[in-house]
Write a protein that holds these residues in place. Structure first.
Motif, PDB file in Angstrom:
ATOM      1  N   ALA A   1      99.655   0.005 -21.436  1.00  0.00           N
ATOM      2  CA  ALA A   1      99.327   0.625 -20.147  1.00  0.00           C
ATOM      3  C   ALA A   1     100.561   1.307 -19.562  1.00  0.00           C
ATOM      4  O   ALA A   1     100.468   2.426 -19.033  1.00  0.00           O
TER       5      ALA A   1
ATOM      6  N   ASP B   1      99.251   4.248 -17.192  1.00  0.00           N
ATOM      7  CA  ASP B   1      97.976   3.840 -16.599  1.00  0.00           C
ATOM      8  C   ASP B   1      98.235   2.906 -15.412  1.00  0.00           C
ATOM      9  O   ASP B   1      98.282   1.684 -15.561  1.00  0.00           O
ATOM     10  N   LEU B   2      98.394   3.505 -14.237  1.00  0.00           N
ATOM     11  CA  LEU B   2      98.782   2.755 -13.047  1.00  0.00           C
ATOM     12  C   LEU B   2      97.773   1.690 -12.657  1.00  0.00           C
ATOM     13  O   LEU B   2      98.154   0.579 -12.271  1.00  0.00           O
ATOM     14  N   ASN B   3      96.489   2.007 -12.745  1.00  0.00           N
ATOM     15  CA  ASN B   3      95.462   1.029 -12.365  1.00  0.00           C
ATOM     16  C   ASN B   3      95.522  -0.209 -13.245  1.00  0.00           C
ATOM     17  O   ASN B   3      95.443  -1.335 -12.755  1.00  0.00           O
ATOM     18  N   THR B   4      95.677  -0.012 -14.538  1.00  0.00           N
ATOM     19  CA  THR B   4      95.738  -1.152 -15.453  1.00  0.00           C
ATOM     20  C   THR B   4      97.015  -1.952 -15.244  1.00  0.00           C
ATOM     21  O   THR B   4      96.990  -3.183 -15.253  1.00  0.00           O
TER      22      THR B   4
ATOM     23  N   LYS C   1      98.626  -2.266 -12.430  1.00  0.00           N
ATOM     24  CA  LYS C   1      98.407  -3.026 -11.190  1.00  0.00           C
ATOM     25  C   LYS C   1      97.523  -4.242 -11.457  1.00  0.00           C
ATOM     26  O   LYS C   1      97.799  -5.334 -10.946  1.00  0.00           O
ATOM     27  N   GLN C   2      96.468  -4.061 -12.229  1.00  0.00           N
ATOM     28  CA  GLN C   2      95.558  -5.177 -12.522  1.00  0.00           C
ATOM     29  C   GLN C   2      96.288  -6.296 -13.257  1.00  0.00           C
ATOM     30  O   GLN C   2      96.094  -7.471 -12.950  1.00  0.00           O
TER      31      GLN C   2
ATOM     32  N   GLU D   1      98.611  -8.019 -10.707  1.00  0.00           N
ATOM     33  CA  GLU D   1      97.823  -8.826  -9.768  1.00  0.00           C
ATOM     34  C   GLU D   1      97.260 -10.081 -10.430  1.00  0.00           C
ATOM     35  O   GLU D   1      97.066 -11.100  -9.766  1.00  0.00           O
TER      36      GLU D   1
ATOM     37  N   ASP E   1     105.821   7.508 -12.415  1.00  0.00           N
ATOM     38  CA  ASP E   1     105.036   6.702 -11.480  1.00  0.00           C
ATOM     39  C   ASP E   1     104.877   5.268 -11.972  1.00  0.00           C
ATOM     40  O   ASP E   1     104.929   4.323 -11.175  1.00  0.00           O
ATOM     41  N   ALA E   2     104.687   5.098 -13.256  1.00  0.00           N
ATOM     42  CA  ALA E   2     104.576   3.744 -13.815  1.00  0.00           C
ATOM     43  C   ALA E   2     105.897   3.002 -13.658  1.00  0.00           C
ATOM     44  O   ALA E   2     105.921   1.825 -13.277  1.00  0.00           O
TER      45      ALA E   2
ATOM     46  N   LEU F   1     106.338   1.971 -10.034  1.00  0.00           N
ATOM     47  CA  LEU F   1     105.464   0.838  -9.739  1.00  0.00           C
ATOM     48  C   LEU F   1     106.058  -0.466 -10.282  1.00  0.00           C
ATOM     49  O   LEU F   1     106.106  -1.474  -9.576  1.00  0.00           O
TER      50      LEU F   1
END
Length: 175
Positions: free
Chosen positions: A22, A27-30, A32-33, A36, A62-63, A66
Motif C-alpha cells: 500500500a 494507497d492512502l486509504n489502505t 490509514k486502515q 487504525e 503523500d504516503a 502520512l
C-alpha cells in the motif's frame, strides 16, 4: 495469491507485506486502515524496508507524509544500513527529500559501506539533490569504506568549481 496459515489467516509477514505494498503504491486509504487497525508503522520486510522507505523510493510524497505524521522513524535503516533519504538521493526525488529533511532526517547518515545520501546524489548525478543536501550542511569529507568522500566524487563529476582540493580533508575519517 498469498498462502494462509493453517487456520486460513494471513501470517504477520503477509500482513506487513500488504502494508508495504500500500505504501509502495501510495494507497492512502489502505495505509490509514492498517494504521487504525494497529499496524506497526515501522514494520519491515526481510530486507529491512519499511513503509516509509518504500513510499519515498517510489516518490509517494503523500504516503510518506502520512506515515511520518503517524510516527514513522525518518531514519529507519534497511539491512544495508540505508535510510529513506539515501534512496531518495539515489532516485532524485527532491520534494520527498525536502519532506524527510523537514522531519529531521540525518543528512550525513552512512550506510554499511560508509556511503551518505550526498554520495548517492553525486554518483547518480542528481544535481538538485546535491544542491539541497549541501544547502542543509551535508559533509563533503566523510569517507566510505574505500576511502572515497563526496568531495572526490564531486571533482570527478565537475560538481564543485574548486579543483585544488582533490583529496578529502584529513581529520574527518570515521574509521
Amino acid at each position: 495469491m498469498r498462502e494462509k496459515d493453517s487456520e486460513g489467516h494471513l501470517t504477520d509477514e503477509q500482513i506487513a507485506a500488504l502494508f508495504l505494498d500500500a505504501a509502495r503504491e501510495g494507497d492512502l486509504n489502505t495505509i490509514k486502515q492498517f494504521i487504525e487497525a494497529g499496524m506497526e508503522v515501522d514494520a519491515a520486510d526481510s530486507r529491512g524496508h519499511t513503509a516509509l522507505i518504500v513510499a519515498t523510493y517510489k516518490n509517494r510524497y503523500d504516503a510518506a507524509a502520512l506515515l511520518l505524521r503517524h510516527g514513522a522513524k525518518v531514519d529507519a535503516e534497511d539491512r544495508k544500513g540505508a535510510t529513506a533519504l539515501s534512496g531518495v538521493a539515489f532516485k532524485g526525488h527532491e520534494r520527498v527529500a525536502r519532506l524527510l529533511l523537514e522531519h529531521g532526517a540525518k543528512i550525513d547518515h552512512q550506510n554499511h559501506l560508509g556511503r551518505t545520501p550526498l554520495m548517492f546524489a553525486l554518483m547518480f548525478e542528481r544535481h538538485d539533490i546535491v544542491k539541497l543536501l549541501l544547502e542543509h550542511g551535508a559533509d563533503l569529507d566523510l569517507k566510505d569504506v574505500d576511502g572515497v568522500c563526496a568531495r572526490d566524487l564531486a571533482h570527478s563529476r565537475a560538481e564543485l568549481t574548486r579543483t585544488d582540493e582533490r583529496q578529502c580533508r584529513s581529520g574527518t575519517d570515521r574509521t
